[in-house]
Design an enzyme around this catalytic site. Sequence first.
Site, PDB file in Angstrom:
ATOM      1  NE  ARG A 393      -3.754   1.798   2.485  1.00  0.00           N
ATOM      2  CZ  ARG A 393      -3.838   2.834   3.285  1.00  0.00           C
ATOM      3  NH1 ARG A 393      -2.493   2.946   4.116  1.00  0.00           N
ATOM      4  NH2 ARG A 393      -4.782   3.985   3.542  1.00  0.00           N
ATOM      5  CB  SER A 462     -12.295  -1.615   1.659  1.00  0.00           C
ATOM      6  OG  SER A 462     -10.820  -1.870   1.383  1.00  0.00           O
ATOM      7  CE  LYS A 491      -9.181   3.669   3.729  1.00  0.00           C
ATOM      8  NZ  LYS A 491      -9.718   2.600   3.343  1.00  0.00           N
TER       9      LYS A 491
END
Length: 573
Positions: A393, A462, A491
Amino acid sequence: MASAAFFSTCLLANKNYLLLTSTPASAKGHINNLRVPNLPSIVLRTERFVRPRGFVAMGDEGVSKVSDGDSRMKIPHVLTVAGSDSGAGAGIQADLKACAARGVYCSTVITAVTAQNTVGVQGVSNVPEDFVAEQLKSVLSDMEVDVVKTGMLPSIGIVKILCKTLREFPVQALVVDPVMVSTSGDVLAGPSILSTFREVLLPMADIITPNLKEASALLNGMRLETVDDMRSAARLLHDMGPKNVLVKGGDLPDSSDAVDILYDGLNFYELCSPRIRTRNSHGTGCSLASCIAAELAKGYPVLSAVKVAKRYIETALGYSKEFGIGNGPQGPFDHLLRLKSHSQDCHRQRPFSPSDLFLYAVTDSRMNKRWGRSIADAVQAAIDGGATIVQLREKDAETKDFLESAKACLKICRSRGVPLLINDRVDVAIACDADGVHVGQSDMPARVARTLLGSEKIIGVSCKTPEQAQQAWVDGADYIGCGGVYPTNTKENNTTVGLDGLKTVCMASKLPVVAIGGIAMSNAHAVMEIGVPNLKGVAVVSALFDRECIQTETRKLHSVLLGSNVGGTRHVL
Ligand SMILES: Nc1ncnc2c1ncn2[C@@H]1O[C@H](COP(=O)(O)OP(=O)(O)O)[C@@H](O)[C@H]1O
Ligand SMILES: Cc1ncc(COP(=O)(O)O)c(N)n1
Ligand SMILES: [Mg+2]
């Protein structure tokens, strides 16, 4: 309102299918009643005429009907008229694979069946001529064929039937591979066919693709030993009537390059590619011609079709260098270019298993920067500690750097049998042949990613709600990432769903679920104890990568999870 003259002008000007598919419904009604009495003769006189989709009758009444199917998607279509090769390296089988690889539909008219393998041709049985005629009619009277490609035409009668049928059902282009002798030296069409080739078939062709032996035979045994000889041959063959001539130099002696000469009546083009050292070149001629036909069917001009086809053969041969099928001197190659990555891997990619989600490590570039380590080092440490799947990521990485890191990580993951997924970037996943992607609700939709990645790659989505979870299943995802379970700094603006939200999502789906968001050593056990069978593991970022020793933290988390009730059963490694 459009007039008959308007439509017939459009038909001639638009030598494609766009006119009717973009015609408004009101105008289509008008076309239904339209009479264009001279259209059939225009159709027959216009050599390059493409029959517009939807015009089902071209009899004396002119345009009689627009079919209901004119809004269907037009698929480029090649019809191959060739012989079957039981070894599937050449002939019909090669044509089907080459067209499939180039994304074009391929129908088949079989002219002969050969008993053939990597040693040679053991037998040939011609299909009766009237049955070749029947196959031709079946395909051409029903399906919208763009390009016809010919391979093995074993008798004069079959050549004549083909030419007659093509006059009856004109197509956009005719590609003639004048197959006479197989690579193994066996005769597939004898010398008696030569005069029919010269007089009837070649003048109808948009391009012919003889190899050196075939060009020489068509030119009464002319010696072809140099590239200059190939140019002379191309010019002489062009005089026989085909619009373009490609003399293939795969068998040119003492040449370190594979050189082909294309002549269009005005210019010569020398197409050169490195000669691949491999035994697996059986079927290159058939596949090259099919690929040319496929590109022409897509609407590309001859020069670019030939260039693409040559590049395709070169790439396929490169991919198949080590491909080992059969024991003879001439092996087939892999048209679908899929073997190289497999043969080079130390561990073959295995299918996804829900238990892969057990300890899911998600990298973070900022954390790696903070601790001064490369992504590859971080991934290595997580796997050493027991991570069972890795996701890269890398939100702020430049694409080029990201791709390089992904390749390095993939090597590590493959050597350890751990799947590697890429967050969000489907392009990077394709470019490095990663095992799959993980997409969020605002990223590329999973069903689009599935189309791009194919059926074997892993796709995770997700999800925070039962609706999203159901959609993930419909879209063809393999697993769900559900969270944030707990608040997290990784996040921004991420709402948490808590353990209840996690449970709701799990229960709404058949897919395996991995929990994510604020999960660490302290709470992993509680997450896994919620008691739903499809919760298969936890995904962790900071608890592994924002720590001094990734390996130690991963190992600790691993033992916490081992003590938990994962997916309704105690996890056994
Ligand atoms: N070893 C090779 N490496 C790269 N390209 C090749 C090789 N052998 C043949 N080709 C290419 O494959 C195509 C088919 O050529 P060729 O083998 O001469 O025809 P055929 O299969 O009809 O005998 C041509 O574009 C040729 O340049
Ligand atoms: C049925 C059939 N058709 C064509 C070829 C030519 O093969 P190549 O492409 O290697 O010249 C073949 N060997 N068998
Ligand atoms: Mg060959």
